[in-house]
Design an enzyme around this catalytic site. Structure first.
Site, short mmCIF file in Angstrom:
data_model
loop_
_atom_site.label_atom_id
_atom_site.label_comp_id
_atom_site.label_asym_id
_atom_site.label_seq_id
_atom_site.Cartn_x
_atom_site.Cartn_y
_atom_site.Cartn_z
NE ARG A 156 -3.89 2.01 2.53
CZ ARG A 156 -3.85 2.99 3.47
NH1 ARG A 156 -2.84 3.01 4.34
NH2 ARG A 156 -4.79 3.89 3.53
CG ASN A 176 -4.65 7.12 5.47
OD1 ASN A 176 -4.58 5.91 5.56
ND2 ASN A 176 -4.32 7.93 6.48
CD GLU A 177 -5.83 6.64 9.60
OE1 GLU A 177 -5.65 7.72 10.20
OE2 GLU A 177 -5.17 5.61 9.84
CG HIS A 186 -6.57 2.16 8.89
ND1 HIS A 186 -6.07 3.39 8.50
CD2 HIS A 186 -6.76 1.45 7.73
CE1 HIS A 186 -5.96 3.42 7.18
NE2 HIS A 186 -6.37 2.26 6.70
CE1 TYR A 211 -1.49 1.47 13.66
CE2 TYR A 211 -3.43 2.30 12.52
CZ TYR A 211 -2.10 1.91 12.50
OH TYR A 211 -1.38 1.96 11.33
CD GLU A 259 -2.64 3.10 8.00
OE1 GLU A 259 -2.45 3.38 9.22
OE2 GLU A 259 -2.70 3.96 7.11
CD1 TRP A 296 2.49 2.91 10.34
CD2 TRP A 296 1.36 3.23 8.42
NE1 TRP A 296 2.81 4.16 9.88
CE2 TRP A 296 2.14 4.38 8.70
CE3 TRP A 296 0.60 3.19 7.26
CZ2 TRP A 296 2.15 5.50 7.86
CZ3 TRP A 296 0.61 4.30 6.43
CH2 TRP A 296 1.37 5.44 6.73
#
Length: 459
Positions: free
Chosen positions: A78, A155-156, A222, A224, A251, A280
């Site tokens: 990516r 992105n995001e 994503h 996290y 990610e 990531w």
């Protein structure tokens, strides 16, 4: 790069309202396609992303990274690009070169515009509409590359404010790209700095998918700090699977300033369920998250502990990545197949499963060997309720060849010698009539690995 989230808690998950059923596509001559919640390449072969993110826009001189990422086993990269709204714009010529680097190294290119990161909360971020303008401005270098390129619009695209328009804005962006002649598979990121703690993407994914005239959109979460337990990981990804909607982990990391994600669960659940993941990131992180570098100073011979984990660990890239079939018969790959890492079997081994659910309030269970390698394997057990709903279940089996379970998810697993018992966890015990759930595990074996019969008991 990420921004620390302030999340008071994760709300009670709700079931997606719409369930979609799509069959496997016929051979797709032009590029990637989506069907039944799965991604297929231009040969009609299912493709599961296994790769990493590379911050090309900030380190454009690091062109050897593509070969190095491939050499470590990845099948996808990516690539961070910029539309010029926040960071220096990547020109059409530069994007064309990135695509050529991906193709030369037999990587699938996921191209993303990073300028949208945290819009609504970060005043420097731009809109999905502006990101769409950028893609249309370089359409000439994208067209004809549908076999090798996936377009990740932005992105995001929202932070923790103003994300209520995510579904409308995302649908409009997809439709504009289609009107502009882009037929690629499109990837869309979640709001809330990509982590969707508000479940905005999850609960509107069906609407957005149907807004695409080609029904060729993949959703990207994503993971996290919000995803700090196996239960949260499996529930979020599992709901997309149940709905027949394609999902990838675009990610994730092993740690983060907003909490400690459960990377083991992310990788294990993704592997067990055919879900792509992209870690990531390769190298060059700053702003306090330098620990997310996989390679020190872009050197593949200096992998960090995170780099070792994602490339060489259990359910990692080397063990699970399969090169896209569109590269078959082309020039030799920069990397050869590992000889010591786990290699998935070509076809799963499964114990007999009933064609009809059991009568009454009982349940049945079927056992599958999903992957197998020298000394180890990944198993999955599917539990199905009978003609009446159940409030809980347990599955029991006895290994005949000394196998031992070392890790499990979506169930509480215990043993007495070679006999193992798995009990539901709090979020998957209640099943409606004929409904199913599954749990997985990693186990060792030596010599032979017979498939045991599994008994299921409802409670």
């Amino acid at each position: 790069m990420k921004k620390t989230l302030s999340v008071a808690g994760v709300a009670l998950l709700t079931v997606l309202a719409a369930v979609f059923a799509f069959g496997q596509p016929a051979q797709a001559a032009n590029g990637f396609t989506v069907a039944g919640g799965r991604l297929y390449d231009a040969n009609g072969t299912e493709f599961v992303m296994r790769g990493v993110n590379h911050a090309h826009t900030w380190y454009p001189q690091q062109t050897t990274s593509f070969a190095n990422i491939k050499r470590l086993g990845a099948n996808t990269v990516r690539v961070v690009l910029a539309s010029g709204d926040r960071w220096t714009k990547n020109s059409a010529a530069d994007v064309a070169n990135v695509i050529s680097l991906c193709k030369a190294n037999k990587l699938i290119c996921v191209l993303e515009v990073h300028d949208t990161t945290g819009y609504g909360e970060d005043g420097a971020a731009t809109t999905l509409a502006k990101a769409t303008d950028y893609w249309l401005s370089i359409a000439d270098v994208l067209k004809g590359q549908e076999k090798y390129v996936i377009v990740n619009i932005g992105n995001e695209p929202y932070g923790n404010q103003g994300y209520g328009s995510w579904a409308t804005d995302t649908a409009n962006a997809i439709k504009r790209l289609r009107t502009g002649g882009l037929t690629h598979t499109i990837m869309v990121d979640a709001p809330n700095w990509g982590q969707d703690w508000s479940f905005t993407m999850r609960d509107n994914a069906g609407t957005v998918f149907n807004a695409d005239p080609q029904r060729n959109t993949v959703f990207s979460i994503h993971m996290y700090g919000v995803f700090d337990t196996a239960a949260k990981v499996s529930d979020y990804l599992g709901r997309f699977r149940t709905a027949g909607l394609p999902i990838v982990v675009g990610e994730f990391g092993f740690n983060h300033s907003d909490g400690n994600p459960d990377e083991d669960a992310i990788m294990a659940y993704s592997q067990a369920n055919g879900i792509g993941y992209l870690g990531w990131s390769w190298s060059g992180n700053g702003g306090g998250v330098e620990y997310l570098d996989m390679a020190t100073n872009f050197d593949p011979n200096q992998l960090t502990s995170w780099g070792q984990r994602i490339f060489n660990g259990a359910n990692g890239i080397k063990a699970t990545a399969r090169e896209a079939s569109v590269y078959a018969g082309t020039s030799p790959s920069p990397t050869t197949s590992p000889t010591t890492s786990p290699t998935p079997t070509t076809s799963p081994t499964t114990s007999p499963s009933p064609t009809n659910p059991p009568p009454g309030g009982g349940c049945t269970a079927s056992y599958t060997i999903v992957n197998s390698w020298q000394g180890g394997f990944q198993g999955e057990v599917k539990v199905t309720a009978g003609s009446a709903g159940i409030n809980g279940w347990s599955a029991r089996w006895t290994f005949a060849n000394g196998q031992t379970v070392s890790q499990s998810w979506n169930a509480t697993v215990s043993n007495s010698g070679s006999t193992y018992t798995a009990r539901n966890v709090d979020y998957n015990g209640r099943l409606g009539a004929g409904a199913s759930t599954s749990f997985g595990f990693i186990a060792s074996w030596n010599g032979s690995n017979a498939v045991p019969a599994v008994a299921c008991t409802a409670s």
